[in-house]
Design an enzyme around this catalytic site. Sequence first.
Site, PDB file in Angstrom:
ATOM      1  N   GLY A 139       0.817  -1.203   0.000  1.00  0.00           N
ATOM      2  CA  GLY A 139       0.000   0.000   0.000  1.00  0.00           C
ATOM      3  C   GLY A 139       0.853   1.257   0.000  1.00  0.00           C
ATOM      4  CD  GLN A 141       1.758   6.516   4.594  1.00  0.00           C
ATOM      5  OE1 GLN A 141       2.705   6.181   5.302  1.00  0.00           O
ATOM      6  NE2 GLN A 141       1.745   7.673   3.929  1.00  0.00           N
ATOM      7  CB  SER A 142       3.627  -0.652   2.086  1.00  0.00           C
ATOM      8  OG  SER A 142       4.440  -1.778   2.330  1.00  0.00           O
ATOM      9  CG  ASN A 143       4.765  -0.165   8.317  1.00  0.00           C
ATOM     10  OD1 ASN A 143       5.012   1.025   8.482  1.00  0.00           O
ATOM     11  ND2 ASN A 143       3.700  -0.749   8.838  1.00  0.00           N
ATOM     12  CB  CYS A 145       6.838  -0.295   0.183  1.00  0.00           C
ATOM     13  SG  CYS A 145       5.861  -1.433  -0.838  1.00  0.00           S
TER      14      CYS A 145
END
Length: 420
Positions: A139, A141-143, A145
């Site tokens: 997403g 706000q992917s941690n 990524c």
Amino acid sequence: MFTHHLMNGISHKVISNVKQQNVVGIFMTRKCVLSVSAVSNHRCRHTHSGFTSNQLLSYTPPDWAKHLKMSPSVQVQLFQPFTPIQKWNLPGVPSDIEVCIKRDDMTGCALSGNKIRKLEFLLAEALSNDCKAVITCGGVQSNHCRTTAVAARQLGLETHLLLRSRIKDPCELGSNGNMLLNRLMGASMYLVPIKAQEKTDLIPRMQQLTNKLKKSKGIKAYSIPIGGSNVTGLHGYLNGWQELLDQGVINRFDDIVLTVGSGGTAAGISIGNYLTGSHLRIHAFAVCDTAAYFHSHINETLDSIGIDTVRSEGIINIHEGAKGLGYGISKPEELEFIKTVAKESSILLDPTYTGKAALALTKELMRDRSKFKGRRILFLHSGGIFGMFDGQLGDTLTQSSGADPLVQNWMNPDGEPTIY
């Protein structure tokens, strides 16, 4: 030439004869000194002067996991192991329940969180295969990524991120939370539909991007699945389980609680618990998808590593009450809970994962205690602190400040502040 090390109870060798392009700038052997604390907590102390983290280490799984199929052979050192276990005064739990917290939000600074444990193996595999870029997805706000972008940059790799987004115009995306770090790391980002499915939508795009990087820049790319949750990344939390054993969790707790969003951490902890004969009960609170989806993922993992003596349903309880309005969408109740937890215990929870899971845990303990083995609970904090800065929580604090002002105007020295 090999240099032997001992880390996390696991034997390692520093591989100094790997291909030159993978070890440029490595001039030091990492030293590891093992000590034992009062809680049987083996801590590995590293000397960092001159150390570069693209030093490939040979990897051997813990003794109880050596028989597993498809184990990785290399690892890189990216995070600080043996994150502490602390008592946690979690608001809203019954008074007879003892809650402690495993601080995997303290694995590093920009590398904070559970994903870095998996990336030690995934990015090592990328380096060992002479890849110059990594591609992954998640997403906005992917941690995962964000952690991939930071760790890959540390290792000298390009990062390409496929981000599920409700926003189609890149100019409207902003630079809040994890997005700020993605931008600072120079990660290339591609917005894809919010409901894009991994197998049918994301993997084909990742392959297309791999081909384009090869054709246009002549470089190989390594693809990482959502959350780093595959059999290679699994060893991040098989080793994480060994770390918990070294910290004495079997005798200190009855239940372990964690958040599940892609399934890798849940798989590692539950499989480790099973293989070592531990009688702890493992619980995962799902913030997306369904219990059936995650059991299917863990069962596929069990099949891939050669375990046919148990199914996921027998080694982990997956609770569905944490999703709320949906993945990455917060309710006012959830944001208020995060605010309360911070104010009363100093623990920072994020809106997407740990905040939802901890709130659901308090409700489940009040509703049905029978699902838990005992009253000694360890909550695995999987990080996500940068998600707190996506704007939602700040808006909540600003909107509620009128009733409980934490900031006052005292420009005039003759005036008096109000004490609350």
